[in-house]
Scaffold this motif. Sequence first.
Motif, PDB file in Angstrom:
ATOM      1  N   LEU A  67      41.680  23.578 -51.627  1.00 15.90           N
ATOM      2  CA  LEU A  67      42.078  22.614 -50.600  1.00 15.90           C
ATOM      3  C   LEU A  67      42.254  23.248 -49.231  1.00 15.90           C
ATOM      4  CD1 LEU A  67      44.641  20.472 -52.632  1.00 15.90           C
ATOM      5  CD2 LEU A  67      42.168  20.155 -52.356  1.00 15.90           C
ATOM      6  N   GLU A  68      42.779  24.471 -49.173  1.00 15.69           N
ATOM      7  CA  GLU A  68      42.995  25.108 -47.877  1.00 15.69           C
ATOM      8  C   GLU A  68      41.676  25.326 -47.146  1.00 15.69           C
ATOM      9  OE1 GLU A  68      44.969  29.179 -45.970  1.00 15.69           O
ATOM     10  OE2 GLU A  68      45.361  28.633 -48.058  1.00 15.69           O
ATOM     11  N   THR A  69      40.683  25.874 -47.854  1.00 16.67           N
ATOM     12  CA  THR A  69      39.380  26.100 -47.226  1.00 16.67           C
ATOM     13  C   THR A  69      38.677  24.783 -46.923  1.00 16.67           C
ATOM     14  OG1 THR A  69      39.201  28.134 -48.535  1.00 16.67           O
ATOM     15  CG2 THR A  69      37.228  27.399 -47.395  1.00 16.67           C
ATOM     16  N   ALA A  70      38.881  23.795 -47.795  1.00 19.30           N
ATOM     17  CA  ALA A  70      38.275  22.477 -47.559  1.00 19.30           C
ATOM     18  C   ALA A  70      38.786  21.874 -46.263  1.00 19.30           C
ATOM     19  CB  ALA A  70      38.571  21.553 -48.728  1.00 19.30           C
ATOM     20  N   ALA A  71      40.094  21.967 -46.023  1.00 20.46           N
ATOM     21  CA  ALA A  71      40.660  21.429 -44.786  1.00 20.46           C
ATOM     22  C   ALA A  71      40.075  22.133 -43.578  1.00 20.46           C
ATOM     23  CB  ALA A  71      42.180  21.576 -44.807  1.00 20.46           C
ATOM     24  N   GLU A  72      39.914  23.449 -43.652  1.00 16.59           N
ATOM     25  CA  GLU A  72      39.313  24.209 -42.550  1.00 16.59           C
ATOM     26  C   GLU A  72      37.881  23.748 -42.288  1.00 16.59           C
ATOM     27  OE1 GLU A  72      39.601  28.208 -43.809  1.00 16.59           O
ATOM     28  OE2 GLU A  72      41.781  28.366 -43.503  1.00 16.59           O
ATOM     29  N   LEU A 114      34.257  21.744 -51.757  1.00 20.55           N
ATOM     30  CA  LEU A 114      35.419  22.618 -51.928  1.00 20.55           C
ATOM     31  C   LEU A 114      36.644  21.821 -52.356  1.00 20.55           C
ATOM     32  CD1 LEU A 114      34.959  24.964 -48.846  1.00 20.55           C
ATOM     33  CD2 LEU A 114      34.953  25.686 -51.248  1.00 20.55           C
ATOM     34  N   GLU A 115      36.807  20.632 -51.777  1.00 19.77           N
ATOM     35  CA  GLU A 115      37.930  19.788 -52.186  1.00 19.77           C
ATOM     36  C   GLU A 115      37.815  19.428 -53.663  1.00 19.77           C
ATOM     37  OE1 GLU A 115      39.857  15.354 -51.342  1.00 19.77           O
ATOM     38  OE2 GLU A 115      38.307  16.147 -50.007  1.00 19.77           O
ATOM     39  N   ARG A 116      36.601  19.064 -54.100  1.00 26.50           N
ATOM     40  CA  ARG A 116      36.405  18.725 -55.511  1.00 26.50           C
ATOM     41  C   ARG A 116      36.647  19.935 -56.414  1.00 26.50           C
ATOM     42  NH1 ARG A 116      33.992  14.418 -57.494  1.00 26.50           N
ATOM     43  NH2 ARG A 116      32.811  15.683 -58.990  1.00 26.50           N
ATOM     44  N   ALA A 117      36.368  21.128 -55.871  1.00 28.55           N
ATOM     45  CA  ALA A 117      36.559  22.352 -56.662  1.00 28.55           C
ATOM     46  C   ALA A 117      38.014  22.808 -56.661  1.00 28.55           C
ATOM     47  CB  ALA A 117      35.664  23.461 -56.116  1.00 28.55           C
ATOM     48  N   GLY A 118      38.877  22.171 -55.860  1.00 30.79           N
ATOM     49  CA  GLY A 118      40.293  22.511 -55.842  1.00 30.79           C
ATOM     50  C   GLY A 118      40.702  23.509 -54.781  1.00 30.79           C
ATOM     51  N   ASP A 139      36.342  11.248 -35.868  1.00 36.22           N
ATOM     52  CA  ASP A 139      37.645  10.713 -36.289  1.00 36.22           C
ATOM     53  C   ASP A 139      37.768  10.713 -37.807  1.00 36.22           C
ATOM     54  OD1 ASP A 139      38.221  10.359 -33.644  1.00 36.22           O
ATOM     55  OD2 ASP A 139      37.860   8.191 -33.637  1.00 36.22           O
ATOM     56  N   HIS A 140      36.679  10.335 -38.480  1.00 40.04           N
ATOM     57  CA  HIS A 140      36.701  10.299 -39.951  1.00 40.04           C
ATOM     58  C   HIS A 140      36.953  11.687 -40.528  1.00 40.04           C
ATOM     59  CE1 HIS A 140      35.533   9.586 -44.089  1.00 40.04           C
ATOM     60  NE2 HIS A 140      34.593  10.513 -43.968  1.00 40.04           N
ATOM     61  N   LEU A 141      36.262  12.695 -40.013  1.00 42.29           N
ATOM     62  CA  LEU A 141      36.416  14.051 -40.546  1.00 42.29           C
ATOM     63  C   LEU A 141      37.783  14.636 -40.203  1.00 42.29           C
ATOM     64  CD1 LEU A 141      32.821  15.307 -39.708  1.00 42.29           C
ATOM     65  CD2 LEU A 141      33.767  14.965 -42.000  1.00 42.29           C
ATOM     66  N   THR A 142      38.316  14.282 -39.048  1.00 42.85           N
ATOM     67  CA  THR A 142      39.665  14.727 -38.688  1.00 42.85           C
ATOM     68  C   THR A 142      40.697  14.140 -39.648  1.00 42.85           C
ATOM     69  OG1 THR A 142      39.024  14.925 -36.363  1.00 42.85           O
ATOM     70  CG2 THR A 142      41.386  14.768 -36.846  1.00 42.85           C
ATOM     71  N   ARG A 143      40.518  12.856 -39.986  1.00 43.21           N
ATOM     72  CA  ARG A 143      41.430  12.225 -40.952  1.00 43.21           C
ATOM     73  C   ARG A 143      41.290  12.873 -42.330  1.00 43.21           C
ATOM     74  NH1 ARG A 143      39.786   7.502 -38.208  1.00 43.21           N
ATOM     75  NH2 ARG A 143      38.219   7.107 -39.824  1.00 43.21           N
ATOM     76  N   GLN A 144      40.065  13.242 -42.697  1.00 45.70           N
ATOM     77  CA  GLN A 144      39.864  13.906 -43.978  1.00 45.70           C
ATOM     78  C   GLN A 144      40.610  15.235 -44.018  1.00 45.70           C
ATOM     79  OE1 GLN A 144      38.876  11.474 -45.877  1.00 45.70           O
ATOM     80  NE2 GLN A 144      37.089  12.483 -46.773  1.00 45.70           N
ATOM     81  N   ALA A 145      40.550  15.984 -42.921  1.00 50.92           N
ATOM     82  CA  ALA A 145      41.268  17.265 -42.865  1.00 50.92           C
ATOM     83  C   ALA A 145      42.769  17.051 -43.015  1.00 50.92           C
ATOM     84  CB  ALA A 145      40.958  17.972 -41.544  1.00 50.92           C
ATOM     85  N   ALA A 146      43.304  16.045 -42.322  1.00 51.11           N
ATOM     86  CA  ALA A 146      44.740  15.753 -42.412  1.00 51.11           C
ATOM     87  C   ALA A 146      45.117  15.315 -43.822  1.00 51.11           C
ATOM     88  CB  ALA A 146      45.111  14.688 -41.394  1.00 51.11           C
ATOM     89  N   ARG A 147      44.279  14.516 -44.452  1.00 58.31           N
ATOM     90  CA  ARG A 147      44.556  14.039 -45.812  1.00 58.31           C
ATOM     91  C   ARG A 147      44.610  15.194 -46.793  1.00 58.31           C
ATOM     92  NH1 ARG A 147      41.424  13.585 -49.891  1.00 58.31           N
ATOM     93  NH2 ARG A 147      39.525  13.860 -48.638  1.00 58.31           N
ATOM     94  N   VAL A 148      43.630  16.101 -46.698  1.00 64.18           N
ATOM     95  CA  VAL A 148      43.577  17.224 -47.633  1.00 64.18           C
ATOM     96  C   VAL A 148      44.782  18.142 -47.455  1.00 64.18           C
ATOM     97  CG1 VAL A 148      42.274  19.309 -48.234  1.00 64.18           C
ATOM     98  CG2 VAL A 148      41.076  17.151 -47.884  1.00 64.18           C
ATOM     99  N   ARG A 149      45.231  18.315 -46.213  1.00 62.48           N
ATOM    100  CA  ARG A 149      46.392  19.177 -45.957  1.00 62.48           C
ATOM    101  C   ARG A 149      47.660  18.604 -46.573  1.00 62.48           C
ATOM    102  NH1 ARG A 149      44.439  20.422 -39.847  1.00 62.48           N
ATOM    103  NH2 ARG A 149      43.542  22.486 -40.218  1.00 62.48           N
TER     104      ARG A 149
END
Length: 380
Positions: free
Chosen positions: A345-350, A339-343, A366-376
């Motif tokens: 971003l809101e759904t990707a963070a969720e 989803l992030e690659r598709a653009g 921890d890695h996935l939590t950081r990914q969510a914060a990065r995408v937001r």
Amino acid sequence: MNEALLRELVPAVIGILVRRGADFAAAEDAVQEALIRAVRTWPQEPPRDPKGWLVTAAWHRFLDDARSETARRGREFAVDAQPPDGPVPNADDSLWLYFLCAHPALSPASAVALTLRAVGGLTTRQIAQAYLVPEATMAQRISRAKRRIAGLPLDRPGDLPTVLRVLYLVFNEGYGGDVDLAAEAIRLTRQLAAATADPEVAGLLALMLLHHARRASRVGPGGRLVPLAEQDRSRWDTVLITEGVAILQAALARDRLGEYQAQAAIAALHADAPDAAETDWVQIVEWYDELLRITGSPVVRLNRAVAVGEADGAQAGLAELGRIDPELPRYSAVRAHLLERAGDLETAAEQYVAAAAAATSAAERDHLTRQAARVRRLPR
């Protein structure tokens, strides 16, 4: 004190005791006691014949235990007081013990523990430390495994795929305590590869070497997971990669493709790319097609969706993902990435948040939590 030599001698010594009349559980216990004695005495009094020393010490321990049991039961134990005369046999029982430890009556966890004891020559304490469990817990697991096969005929050992699965489980446990289980799995698989010409054994060894080559780059400061695309490839072990690729090529040349060879081929393509952008994703998808044909595994189908997303675009990957059960582990993480690659971003963070909640390790969470914060934080 050569602990590697001690571990290499364990299967042969167990095999000798069994051929002399000891049952497997008693022989394994006696050899473990002999190993403990060797660790204590060899530094001061190194033996001229290490294997012969271990056989004698283990046999006497077996006799002592047997006589104690006999006295307790009030029966006579009919066995000679001394080991048979003559040189110690030079038979290699490693392969037999591999299959015995993968007996179909045992659970995968029990088979792994028994393999590490009987074939790997590790102590209960070492295995417990590697698995981060109390020694008493591991001792119970090993005892239950030995009791489970004690009364069974040993003409139904585990088949080769079961043995390979056990070794793969050992490798995937990584490392902990003072025993590196990934390195131990490679050592044991090398032994198995030397004893059989089956291309799947070679495929598993190649797979282990190729994955192990990336080990130094997988974890960053503070134990942070580093995704494959972000790893510093200059830290990859090119010697292990070269060896793994050579072993894989020789296995593939036998034209008997199996799942470990296919997995190793995918790992080799990742290792061959100078950077993430130059990865041959089209060929990786083709290998996932082969792997899916062999295994039918939903996990393989999930990983294939990632590869399709890289080769043909995020929407193509999401379309493949739509055919997969969303309850599958790591489904949310894969969907978040696509989803992030598709653009979106809101759904990707969720989805990253959902994936973090379902993570089975603190490092992954921890890695996935950081990914969510990065995408937001990304611009919309």
